[in-house]
Scaffold this active site. Structure first.
Site, PDB file in Angstrom:
ATOM      1  N   HIS A   4     -25.787   9.477  22.699  1.00 32.24           N
ATOM      2  CA  HIS A   4     -27.140   8.950  22.533  1.00 32.24           C
ATOM      3  C   HIS A   4     -27.822   9.016  23.901  1.00 32.24           C
ATOM      4  CE1 HIS A   4     -26.404   6.632  18.663  1.00 32.24           C
ATOM      5  NE2 HIS A   4     -25.162   6.774  19.083  1.00 32.24           N
ATOM      6  N   HIS A  14     -20.885  12.366  19.507  1.00 32.55           N
ATOM      7  CA  HIS A  14     -22.290  12.527  19.883  1.00 32.55           C
ATOM      8  C   HIS A  14     -22.636  11.600  21.036  1.00 32.55           C
ATOM      9  CE1 HIS A  14     -21.981   9.539  16.668  1.00 32.55           C
ATOM     10  NE2 HIS A  14     -22.997   8.902  17.243  1.00 32.55           N
ATOM     11  N   GLN A  42     -19.641   3.198  16.192  1.00 28.02           N
ATOM     12  CA  GLN A  42     -19.716   4.586  15.716  1.00 28.02           C
ATOM     13  C   GLN A  42     -19.797   4.597  14.190  1.00 28.02           C
ATOM     14  OE1 GLN A  42     -16.517   7.245  16.908  1.00 28.02           O
ATOM     15  NE2 GLN A  42     -17.671   9.048  16.241  1.00 28.02           N
ATOM     16  N   ASP A  49     -33.012  10.867  16.910  1.00 26.19           N
ATOM     17  CA  ASP A  49     -32.304   9.945  16.017  1.00 26.19           C
ATOM     18  C   ASP A  49     -33.258   9.481  14.917  1.00 26.19           C
ATOM     19  OD1 ASP A  49     -29.585   7.910  16.536  1.00 26.19           O
ATOM     20  OD2 ASP A  49     -31.075   7.361  15.029  1.00 26.19           O
TER      21      ASP A  49
HETATM   22  P1  DGP Z   1     -23.420   6.070  15.991  1.00 26.51           P
HETATM   23  O1  DGP Z   1     -23.746   4.733  15.422  1.00 26.51           O
HETATM   24  O2  DGP Z   1     -23.082   6.045  17.487  1.00 26.51           O
HETATM   25  O3  DGP Z   1     -22.378   6.811  15.173  1.00 26.51           O
HETATM   26  O4  DGP Z   1     -24.763   6.895  15.889  1.00 26.51           O
HETATM   27  C1  DGP Z   1     -25.145   7.613  14.770  1.00 26.51           C
HETATM   28  C2  DGP Z   1     -26.632   7.781  14.844  1.00 26.51           C
HETATM   29  O5  DGP Z   1     -26.993   8.826  13.944  1.00 26.51           O
HETATM   30  C3  DGP Z   1     -27.443   6.559  14.407  1.00 26.51           C
HETATM   31  O6  DGP Z   1     -28.217   6.095  15.516  1.00 26.51           O
HETATM   32  C4  DGP Z   1     -28.358   7.057  13.297  1.00 26.51           C
HETATM   33  C5  DGP Z   1     -28.263   8.554  13.427  1.00 26.51           C
HETATM   34  N1  DGP Z   1     -28.350   9.282  12.169  1.00 26.51           N
HETATM   35  C6  DGP Z   1     -27.614   9.048  11.052  1.00 26.51           C
HETATM   36  N2  DGP Z   1     -27.933   9.922  10.097  1.00 26.51           N
HETATM   37  C7  DGP Z   1     -28.889  10.740  10.628  1.00 26.51           C
HETATM   38  C8  DGP Z   1     -29.624  11.845  10.111  1.00 26.51           C
HETATM   39  O7  DGP Z   1     -29.456  12.280   8.971  1.00 26.51           O
HETATM   40  N3  DGP Z   1     -30.516  12.418  10.958  1.00 26.51           N
HETATM   41  C9  DGP Z   1     -30.726  11.965  12.223  1.00 26.51           C
HETATM   42  N4  DGP Z   1     -31.630  12.612  12.965  1.00 26.51           N
HETATM   43  N5  DGP Z   1     -30.041  10.928  12.743  1.00 26.51           N
HETATM   44  C10 DGP Z   1     -29.143  10.320  11.948  1.00 26.51           C
END
Ligand code: DGP
Length: 113
Positions: free
Chosen positions: A101, A99, A93, A31
């Site tokens: 975590h 996804h 979300q 993340d």
């Molecule tokens: P949620 O809030 O459950 O939809 O989680 C989305 C997660 O995705 C959040 O913890 C941050 C992560 N995230 C958002 N954009 C990117 C990205 O471009 N790369 C990565 N590795 N993670 C990302």
């Protein structure tokens, strides 16, 4: 209909990511905004916006994602971890590509905020 998200761009190799695990059905990567020392996201290659849209045909895939969560957590040296699926904006979300975590490496409280 499929909707493009930041995660479909990751799956298409359009933006960089720190890979942890990959197979024909899913991809796991770190993340970008970690909430704990270990914070990994596991995404299916199949585009499903959230758990709300998952169907019975996805049962095997959903089970696979959970097993991959355990595999990557163990690979990271975790004995305790939390597996979270946020479903819908009010649940936190922000990316509408289903996804999981995997969060660990520190003690956690309950309930989540
Ligand atoms: P949620 O809030 O459950 O939809 O989680 C989305 C997660 O995705 C959040 O913890 C941050 C992560 N995230 C958002 N954009 C990117 C990205 O471009 N790369 C990565 N590795 N993670 C990302």
């Amino acid at each position: 209909m499929t909707k493009e998200t930041i995660f479909s761009k990751i799956l298409n190799g359009e933006i960089p990511y720190d890979e942890v695990y990959s197979d024909e059905n899913c991809l796991a990567f770190r993340d970008i905004q970690p909430k704990a020392p270990v914070h990994i996201l596991i995404i299916p290659r199949k585009i499903i916006p959230s758990l709300r849209e998952a169907e019975s045909i996805d049962a095997e895939l959903l089970g696979h994602l959970l097993l991959v969560a355990a595999k990557v957590a163990t690979k990271e040296g975790l004995k305790n971890w939390r597996t979270v699926i946020n479903t819908g904006a009010d649940a936190g979300q922000t990316v509408f590509h289903l996804h999981l975590h995997v969060i660990g490496g520190r003690a956690m409280s309950w309930p989540p905020g």
